[in-house]
Motif scaffolding. Structure first.
Motif, PDB file in Angstrom:
ATOM      1  N   PHE A  31       0.932  -9.124 -11.513  1.00  0.00           N
ATOM      2  CA  PHE A  31       0.060  -8.284 -10.789  1.00  0.00           C
ATOM      3  C   PHE A  31      -1.366  -8.636 -10.973  1.00  0.00           C
ATOM      4  O   PHE A  31      -1.817  -9.349 -12.215  1.00  0.00           O
ATOM      5  N   ARG A  32      -2.075  -8.610  -9.900  1.00  0.00           N
ATOM      6  CA  ARG A  32      -3.610  -9.021 -10.199  1.00  0.00           C
ATOM      7  C   ARG A  32      -4.474  -7.778 -10.393  1.00  0.00           C
ATOM      8  O   ARG A  32      -4.214  -6.687  -9.584  1.00  0.00           O
ATOM      9  N   GLY A  37     -17.400  -7.813  -8.816  1.00  0.00           N
ATOM     10  CA  GLY A  37     -18.371  -8.305  -9.769  1.00  0.00           C
ATOM     11  C   GLY A  37     -17.632  -8.687 -11.119  1.00  0.00           C
ATOM     12  O   GLY A  37     -18.460  -9.125 -12.292  1.00  0.00           O
ATOM     13  N   VAL A  38     -16.368  -8.614 -11.116  1.00  0.00           N
ATOM     14  CA  VAL A  38     -15.646  -9.059 -12.208  1.00  0.00           C
ATOM     15  C   VAL A  38     -14.463 -10.000 -11.880  1.00  0.00           C
ATOM     16  O   VAL A  38     -13.778  -9.843 -10.699  1.00  0.00           O
ATOM     17  N   ALA A  39     -14.199 -11.172 -12.517  1.00  0.00           N
ATOM     18  CA  ALA A  39     -13.319 -11.971 -12.219  1.00  0.00           C
ATOM     19  C   ALA A  39     -11.971 -11.535 -12.477  1.00  0.00           C
ATOM     20  O   ALA A  39     -11.668 -10.678 -13.312  1.00  0.00           O
ATOM     21  N   ASP A  40     -11.016 -12.052 -11.632  1.00  0.00           N
ATOM     22  CA  ASP A  40      -9.562 -11.648 -11.473  1.00  0.00           C
ATOM     23  C   ASP A  40      -8.808 -11.641 -12.982  1.00  0.00           C
ATOM     24  O   ASP A  40      -9.065 -12.497 -13.511  1.00  0.00           O
ATOM     25  N   SER A  41      -8.120 -10.572 -13.355  1.00  0.00           N
ATOM     26  CA  SER A  41      -7.177 -10.599 -14.269  1.00  0.00           C
ATOM     27  C   SER A  41      -5.865 -10.631 -13.855  1.00  0.00           C
ATOM     28  O   SER A  41      -5.615 -10.297 -12.685  1.00  0.00           O
ATOM     29  N   PHE A  42      -4.922 -10.593 -14.672  1.00  0.00           N
ATOM     30  CA  PHE A  42      -3.527 -10.669 -14.337  1.00  0.00           C
ATOM     31  C   PHE A  42      -2.646  -9.961 -15.467  1.00  0.00           C
ATOM     32  O   PHE A  42      -2.919  -9.947 -16.546  1.00  0.00           O
ATOM     33  N   LEU A 270       5.087  -1.444 -17.993  1.00  0.00           N
ATOM     34  CA  LEU A 270       4.534  -1.365 -16.625  1.00  0.00           C
ATOM     35  C   LEU A 270       4.924  -0.250 -15.850  1.00  0.00           C
ATOM     36  O   LEU A 270       3.940   0.171 -14.984  1.00  0.00           O
ATOM     37  N   TYR A 271       6.090   0.336 -15.721  1.00  0.00           N
ATOM     38  CA  TYR A 271       6.603   0.738 -14.778  1.00  0.00           C
ATOM     39  C   TYR A 271       5.982   2.386 -14.768  1.00  0.00           C
ATOM     40  O   TYR A 271       5.915   2.848 -15.687  1.00  0.00           O
ATOM     41  N   GLY A 272       5.754   2.976 -13.542  1.00  0.00           N
ATOM     42  CA  GLY A 272       5.531   4.452 -13.367  1.00  0.00           C
ATOM     43  C   GLY A 272       4.101   4.969 -13.689  1.00  0.00           C
ATOM     44  O   GLY A 272       2.997   4.288 -13.923  1.00  0.00           O
ATOM     45  N   LYS A 273       3.827   6.099 -13.550  1.00  0.00           N
ATOM     46  CA  LYS A 273       2.558   6.701 -13.640  1.00  0.00           C
ATOM     47  C   LYS A 273       2.049   6.867 -14.962  1.00  0.00           C
ATOM     48  O   LYS A 273       0.826   7.266 -14.913  1.00  0.00           O
ATOM     49  N   TYR A 285      -9.848  -0.220 -11.540  1.00  0.00           N
ATOM     50  CA  TYR A 285      -9.402  -1.298 -11.015  1.00  0.00           C
ATOM     51  C   TYR A 285      -8.361  -1.353  -9.841  1.00  0.00           C
ATOM     52  O   TYR A 285      -7.727  -0.201  -9.619  1.00  0.00           O
ATOM     53  N   ARG A 286      -8.486  -2.311  -9.171  1.00  0.00           N
ATOM     54  CA  ARG A 286      -7.368  -2.357  -8.193  1.00  0.00           C
ATOM     55  C   ARG A 286      -6.208  -3.255  -8.419  1.00  0.00           C
ATOM     56  O   ARG A 286      -6.644  -4.672  -8.897  1.00  0.00           O
ATOM     57  N   VAL A 287      -5.125  -2.609  -8.573  1.00  0.00           N
ATOM     58  CA  VAL A 287      -4.040  -3.449  -8.924  1.00  0.00           C
ATOM     59  C   VAL A 287      -2.984  -3.714  -7.940  1.00  0.00           C
ATOM     60  O   VAL A 287      -2.328  -2.977  -7.265  1.00  0.00           O
ATOM     61  N   THR A 288      -2.841  -5.094  -7.674  1.00  0.00           N
ATOM     62  CA  THR A 288      -1.942  -5.475  -6.687  1.00  0.00           C
ATOM     63  C   THR A 288      -1.026  -6.406  -6.939  1.00  0.00           C
ATOM     64  O   THR A 288      -1.102  -7.382  -7.900  1.00  0.00           O
ATOM     65  N   LYS A 289       0.507  -6.276  -6.523  1.00  0.00           N
ATOM     66  CA  LYS A 289       1.571  -7.177  -6.876  1.00  0.00           C
ATOM     67  C   LYS A 289       1.171  -8.578  -6.150  1.00  0.00           C
ATOM     68  O   LYS A 289       0.921  -8.622  -4.968  1.00  0.00           O
ATOM     69  N   VAL A 290       1.253  -9.633  -7.136  1.00  0.00           N
ATOM     70  CA  VAL A 290       1.425 -10.965  -6.623  1.00  0.00           C
ATOM     71  C   VAL A 290       2.783 -11.148  -6.064  1.00  0.00           C
ATOM     72  O   VAL A 290       3.017 -11.891  -5.174  1.00  0.00           O
TER      73      VAL A 290
END
Length: 291
Positions: A31-32, A37-42, A270-273, A285-290
């Motif tokens: 996940f990204r 204003g902040v460099a991406d993390s994973f 990682l899973y769930g709320k 943060y925006r968390v998106t699946k890679v």
């Protein structure tokens, strides 16, 4: 071996109630994490088992690692291996045999002696430590693990290494599991080895598919087969999964603000709320699946 919690423990530690309703972050492994204003993390959900199919996934992480400057893991392996020591031992001269009984202790001693563990160490092991060592045999620990592959790749790139926990913090999570649950889980592992081993392959398969929801459903099968164990595994999940996830989130707060962090922790976190990804998302943060 103590750090590489066996696949069996990983799958049984996932909270079964979470599988009853739709949960966020139900699939994916990488996940990204992004914010203006902040460099991406994973964030990567790994699995602590030595299996060549699992270790081979490391090659797919090359691009994300190239874009990162820090590798954050549960515990940097060398730090864990060298610092565990007395944390596995019962306090005050306590002995394992009176806690689990003569027959169960004989089985533990036979198995751990074959691993090269000294008799005086075996005699004073905490039940959870004996459990991890006994079930660790099933995790093919002699194979190269994905965790160690990631550490090697990070070192080759000159990345900074960061532990999300201290050794005493991780062992404190295991210590917090009620003693009767520790004993019950150890005895259960000894008595039902075949049934637990049969769960390993479905667990690895679900992880290879990136199906976090399927991983969360697997414990329901174990609960139906061994209903008397449900209470004990819920206690395990509360402390070893839930509590540690909160600590990992806390430790990542400042590094994520700097960006370029590659975090690798067990997929169960990682899973769930209430998982790590949802907690990071709540921080803005925006968390998106890679993938």
């Amino acid at each position: 071996m103590w750090r590489a919690v066996a696949v069996v423990l990983l799958l049984l530690a996932l909270p079964t109630a979470a599988a009853e309703v739709k949960q966020p972050f139900s699939d994916g492994r990488l996940f990204r994490v992004s914010r203006a204003g902040v460099a991406d993390s994973f964030v990567f959900g790994t699995i602590h088992v030595g299996d060549p199919r699992v270790a081979a996934v490391a090659a797919r992480l090359d691009d994300a690692l190239q874009r990162s400057k820090t590798l954050a893991v549960e515990l940097v392996p060398q730090a864990a291996d060298s610092a565990l020591g007395d944390f596995e031992q019962l306090d005050g001269g306590g002995r394992l045999e009176p806690l689990i009984g003569t027959q169960a202790f004989a089985e533990v001693r036979r198995e751990l002696a074959a691993q090269g563990v000294a008799n005086d160490v075996i005699a004073r092991l905490k039940p959870w430590a004996a459990l991890l060592k006994v079930t660790g045999v099933q995790s093919s620990d002699t194979q190269t693990s994905l965790d160690r592959e990631l550490v090697a790749m990070a070192k080759a790139r000159g990345m900074r290494m960061m532990s999300l926990e201290l050794v005493d913090e991780q062992t404190a999570a295991f210590d917090a599991v009620p003693l009767d649950s520790q004993v019950a889980m150890l005895k259960h592992a000894l008595a039902h080895r075949d049934a637990l081993v049969a769960m390993v392959e479905p667990t690895i398969d679900a992880w290879l598919r990136g199906d976090l929801a399927a991983l969360a459903r697997l414990p329901d099968q174990a609960g139906r087969q061994f209903p008397g164990m449900a209470l004990h595994y819920r206690a395990f999940a509360k402390h070893v999964i839930g509590g540690r996830t909160t600590l990992m989130h806390y430790r990542l707060f400042m590094p994520l603000r700097e960006g370029r962090v590659f975090t690798a922790v067990g997929a169960a976190h990682l899973y769930g709320k209430q998982g790590l990804l949802a907690l990071i998302q709540e921080d803005g943060y925006r968390v998106t699946k890679v993938w």
